[in-house]
Scaffold this motif. Structure first.
Motif, PDB file in Angstrom:
ATOM      1  N   GLN A   8      37.978   8.777 -10.189  1.00 12.97           N
ATOM      2  CA  GLN A   8      38.730   9.649 -10.766  1.00 12.97           C
ATOM      3  C   GLN A   8      39.219  10.372 -11.520  1.00 12.97           C
ATOM      4  O   GLN A   8      39.109  11.120 -12.503  1.00 12.97           O
ATOM      5  N   GLU A   9      39.165   9.105 -12.221  1.00 15.86           N
ATOM      6  CA  GLU A   9      38.784   9.189 -14.067  1.00 15.86           C
ATOM      7  C   GLU A   9      37.963  10.383 -14.708  1.00 15.86           C
ATOM      8  O   GLU A   9      38.542  10.821 -15.681  1.00 15.86           O
ATOM      9  N   ALA A  10      36.853   9.670 -14.083  1.00 16.38           N
ATOM     10  CA  ALA A  10      36.185  10.710 -14.914  1.00 16.38           C
ATOM     11  C   ALA A  10      36.328  11.816 -14.552  1.00 16.38           C
ATOM     12  O   ALA A  10      36.428  12.772 -15.595  1.00 16.38           O
ATOM     13  N   ALA A  11      36.352  12.023 -13.226  1.00 18.45           N
ATOM     14  CA  ALA A  11      36.897  13.634 -12.175  1.00 18.45           C
ATOM     15  C   ALA A  11      38.024  14.202 -13.531  1.00 18.45           C
ATOM     16  O   ALA A  11      37.486  15.508 -13.928  1.00 18.45           O
ATOM     17  N   LEU A  12      38.677  13.577 -13.225  1.00 22.68           N
ATOM     18  CA  LEU A  12      40.081  13.910 -13.935  1.00 22.68           C
ATOM     19  C   LEU A  12      39.716  14.335 -15.087  1.00 22.68           C
ATOM     20  O   LEU A  12      40.569  15.684 -15.713  1.00 22.68           O
ATOM     21  N   GLU A  13      38.963  13.775 -16.340  1.00 20.79           N
ATOM     22  CA  GLU A  13      38.898  14.259 -18.017  1.00 20.79           C
ATOM     23  C   GLU A  13      37.133  14.887 -17.813  1.00 20.79           C
ATOM     24  O   GLU A  13      37.476  15.913 -18.689  1.00 20.79           O
ATOM     25  N   GLU A  14      36.916  15.159 -17.353  1.00 23.42           N
ATOM     26  CA  GLU A  14      35.792  15.853 -17.439  1.00 23.42           C
ATOM     27  C   GLU A  14      35.014  17.088 -15.955  1.00 23.42           C
ATOM     28  O   GLU A  14      34.478  17.794 -16.767  1.00 23.42           O
ATOM     29  N   SER A  15      35.632  17.379 -14.939  1.00 21.29           N
ATOM     30  CA  SER A  15      35.030  18.177 -14.009  1.00 21.29           C
ATOM     31  C   SER A  15      35.935  19.348 -14.705  1.00 21.29           C
ATOM     32  O   SER A  15      36.839  19.002 -13.841  1.00 21.29           O
ATOM     33  N   GLY A  16      35.371  20.607 -14.702  1.00 15.29           N
ATOM     34  CA  GLY A  16      36.295  21.683 -14.892  1.00 15.29           C
ATOM     35  C   GLY A  16      36.629  22.025 -13.433  1.00 15.29           C
ATOM     36  O   GLY A  16      38.188  22.890 -13.610  1.00 15.29           O
ATOM     37  N   GLU A  17      36.305  22.178 -11.880  1.00 14.41           N
ATOM     38  CA  GLU A  17      36.930  22.491 -10.985  1.00 14.41           C
ATOM     39  C   GLU A  17      37.769  21.049 -10.779  1.00 14.41           C
ATOM     40  O   GLU A  17      38.915  21.974 -10.531  1.00 14.41           O
ATOM     41  N   ILE A  18      37.546  20.175 -11.102  1.00 13.15           N
ATOM     42  CA  ILE A  18      38.347  19.051 -10.555  1.00 13.15           C
ATOM     43  C   ILE A  18      39.946  19.205 -11.293  1.00 13.15           C
ATOM     44  O   ILE A  18      41.378  19.279 -11.091  1.00 13.15           O
ATOM     45  N   ILE A  19      39.963  19.766 -12.985  1.00 15.49           N
ATOM     46  CA  ILE A  19      41.414  19.793 -13.193  1.00 15.49           C
ATOM     47  C   ILE A  19      41.312  20.549 -13.311  1.00 15.49           C
ATOM     48  O   ILE A  19      42.946  20.706 -13.095  1.00 15.49           O
ATOM     49  N   ASP A  20      40.736  21.829 -12.813  1.00 14.57           N
ATOM     50  CA  ASP A  20      41.933  23.224 -12.391  1.00 14.57           C
ATOM     51  C   ASP A  20      42.461  22.825 -11.376  1.00 14.57           C
ATOM     52  O   ASP A  20      43.347  23.284 -11.391  1.00 14.57           O
ATOM     53  N   ALA A  21      41.582  22.424 -10.335  1.00 13.33           N
ATOM     54  CA  ALA A  21      42.655  22.192  -8.894  1.00 13.33           C
ATOM     55  C   ALA A  21      43.654  21.440  -9.180  1.00 13.33           C
ATOM     56  O   ALA A  21      45.044  21.675  -8.254  1.00 13.33           O
ATOM     57  N   VAL A  22      43.895  20.191  -9.845  1.00 10.17           N
ATOM     58  CA  VAL A  22      44.463  19.961 -10.102  1.00 10.17           C
ATOM     59  C   VAL A  22      45.300  20.287 -10.357  1.00 10.17           C
ATOM     60  O   VAL A  22      47.000  20.494 -10.705  1.00 10.17           O
ATOM     61  N   ASP A  23      45.625  21.054 -11.603  1.00  5.77           N
ATOM     62  CA  ASP A  23      46.872  21.749 -12.758  1.00  5.77           C
ATOM     63  C   ASP A  23      47.109  23.060 -12.214  1.00  5.77           C
ATOM     64  O   ASP A  23      48.343  23.374 -12.626  1.00  5.77           O
ATOM     65  N   SER A  24      46.515  23.539 -10.982  1.00  6.99           N
ATOM     66  CA  SER A  24      46.727  24.523 -10.433  1.00  6.99           C
ATOM     67  C   SER A  24      47.964  24.222  -8.895  1.00  6.99           C
ATOM     68  O   SER A  24      48.419  24.648  -9.155  1.00  6.99           O
ATOM     69  N   GLY A  25      47.648  22.727  -9.023  1.00  4.59           N
ATOM     70  CA  GLY A  25      48.863  22.668  -7.895  1.00  4.59           C
ATOM     71  C   GLY A  25      48.054  22.844  -6.331  1.00  4.59           C
ATOM     72  O   GLY A  25      48.155  22.127  -5.338  1.00  4.59           O
ATOM     73  N   THR A  26      46.688  23.055  -6.399  1.00  4.40           N
ATOM     74  CA  THR A  26      45.945  22.802  -5.206  1.00  4.40           C
ATOM     75  C   THR A  26      45.513  21.659  -4.647  1.00  4.40           C
ATOM     76  O   THR A  26      44.861  21.750  -3.294  1.00  4.40           O
ATOM     77  N   LEU A  27      45.212  20.752  -5.672  1.00  9.16           N
ATOM     78  CA  LEU A  27      44.901  19.171  -5.322  1.00  9.16           C
ATOM     79  C   LEU A  27      46.244  18.507  -5.998  1.00  9.16           C
ATOM     80  O   LEU A  27      46.930  18.447  -6.955  1.00  9.16           O
ATOM     81  N   GLN A  28      46.365  16.855  -5.881  1.00  9.13           N
ATOM     82  CA  GLN A  28      47.209  16.621  -6.590  1.00  9.13           C
ATOM     83  C   GLN A  28      46.443  15.454  -6.847  1.00  9.13           C
ATOM     84  O   GLN A  28      45.135  14.910  -5.777  1.00  9.13           O
ATOM     85  N   ARG A  29      46.611  14.687  -7.223  1.00 13.41           N
ATOM     86  CA  ARG A  29      45.370  13.627  -7.667  1.00 13.41           C
ATOM     87  C   ARG A  29      45.066  12.462  -6.925  1.00 13.41           C
ATOM     88  O   ARG A  29      44.260  12.153  -6.595  1.00 13.41           O
ATOM     89  N   THR A  30      46.143  12.502  -6.167  1.00 14.13           N
ATOM     90  CA  THR A  30      46.026  11.029  -4.675  1.00 14.13           C
ATOM     91  C   THR A  30      45.655  11.555  -3.653  1.00 14.13           C
ATOM     92  O   THR A  30      44.156  11.561  -2.514  1.00 14.13           O
ATOM     93  N   ASP A  31      44.495  13.973  -3.832  1.00 17.48           N
ATOM     94  CA  ASP A  31      43.578  13.914  -2.567  1.00 17.48           C
ATOM     95  C   ASP A  31      42.203  13.801  -3.507  1.00 17.48           C
ATOM     96  O   ASP A  31      41.569  13.645  -2.262  1.00 17.48           O
TER      97      ASP A  31
END
Length: 299
Positions: free
Chosen positions: A237-260
């Motif tokens: 999770q930590e690596a994805a939230l720091e490095e993955s553009g699509e995961i960062i975008d999905a979380v920032d937009s509210g499409t995904l929650q970190r807990t998802d």
């Protein structure tokens, strides 16, 4: 000290062995048996340094990667592994593509339909062949559509893979939407900075692997795919939230929650939902390199 070339790596660790080794490493990670420092990033992602220390064996791996997406090969890397009186230095490019294909094999085995027979590969670069090898090791794939920006590259890769897997039908193409329309599994291995397709182009039942986007500015997957996926699996999770553009975008937009975000290691013990659409997003972490290097040390 062992010094191993790319050819040495390939001879010593076939894909089936790599998948088993990487699966075990993620179980070890979930058990808390790795010290895993954050990846060091230099020159806007042109140089990466990754490391991992396995506490039960006292062994460690360090990998230095140079990335130049406009060159061939795009990845130049060196892996150093030490443990129990042994030390090896190995070609890191071959280890990187092998362990990335292997982790896709692990995730595909966990989430993809058991009867999956159609694979769509998007990308024709250095990572692409091992994506196919990883999936073919765990699912009865009969048809593979290879797509890329260059029709010539798609044809060349299709021929290379057909020679290696004569029992599988390989079809080259450049139309991504056409390639994924009937796919059971989709593998994305590109350097794209924009989504490669829309979720509407995918079947309702499909597993998608994405390994190409490793910077916050890169994206292979569309935001709406995450909204329709029953499971979003990540290597960490930590690596994805720091490095993955699509995961960062999905979380920032509210499409995904970190807990998802479901981490691969724990998911191996408690499998998540594998119905409908599922996604595995990998940015790559040190235990994967450790797994292959440890297998090389044993060989």
């Amino acid at each position: 000290m062992k010094v191993l070339s790319a050819q040495d790596v390939r001879r010593a660790v076939p894909m089936s062995t790599a998948i088993d080794a990487v699966r075990d490493a993620f179980r070890e990670l979930a058990a808390g048996n790795f010290v895993l420092p954050p990846r060091q990033i230099f020159g806007d992602g042109s140089v990466l340094v990754m490391s991992a220390y396995h506490t039960p064996t006292g062994s460690a791996v360090v990998k230095k990667i140079g990335i130049a997406l406009d060159e061939v090969p795009a990845i130049r890397a060196t892996v150093i592994w030490t443990g129990a009186g042994d030390q090896l230095v190995a070609d890191g490019g071959s280890i990187t593509t092998l362990r990335t294909g292997a982790v896709v094999g692990v995730a595909t085995d966990l989430l993809a339909p058991a009867d999956a027979s159609r694979l769509a590969l998007i990308g024709t670069g250095a990572q692409a062949p091992d994506q196919v090898r990883g999936v073919l090791a765990v699912r009865p794939i009969a048809d593979v559509i290879v797509t890329g920006r260059s029709a010539d590259h798609a044809r060349a890769l299709s021929k290379t893979l057909a020679d290696e897997f004569p029992e599988v039908k390989f079809t080259p193409g450049t139309d991504i939407d056409d390639a994924i329309a009937d796919a059971d599994i989709v593998c994305c291995a590109t350097s794209s900075t924009a989504p490669l397709f829309s979720a509407d182009a995918l079947p309702g039942r499909v597993h998608v692997n994405a390994i190409g986007a490793f910077r916050p500015t890169m994206r292979e997957l569309p935001r709406d795919l995450f909204a329709t996926a029953s499971t979003v699996l990540v290597d960490q999770q930590e690596a994805a939230l720091e490095e993955s553009g699509e995961i960062i975008d999905a979380v920032d937009s509210g499409t995904l929650q970190r807990t998802d975000l479901v981490e691969l290691g724990p998911a191996l013990s408690t499998p998540p939902a594998s119905t409908g659409r599922t996604v595995f997003k990998s940015v790559g972490i040190g235990p994967q390199d450790w797994a292959i290097a440890a297998a090389l040390a044993r060989a």
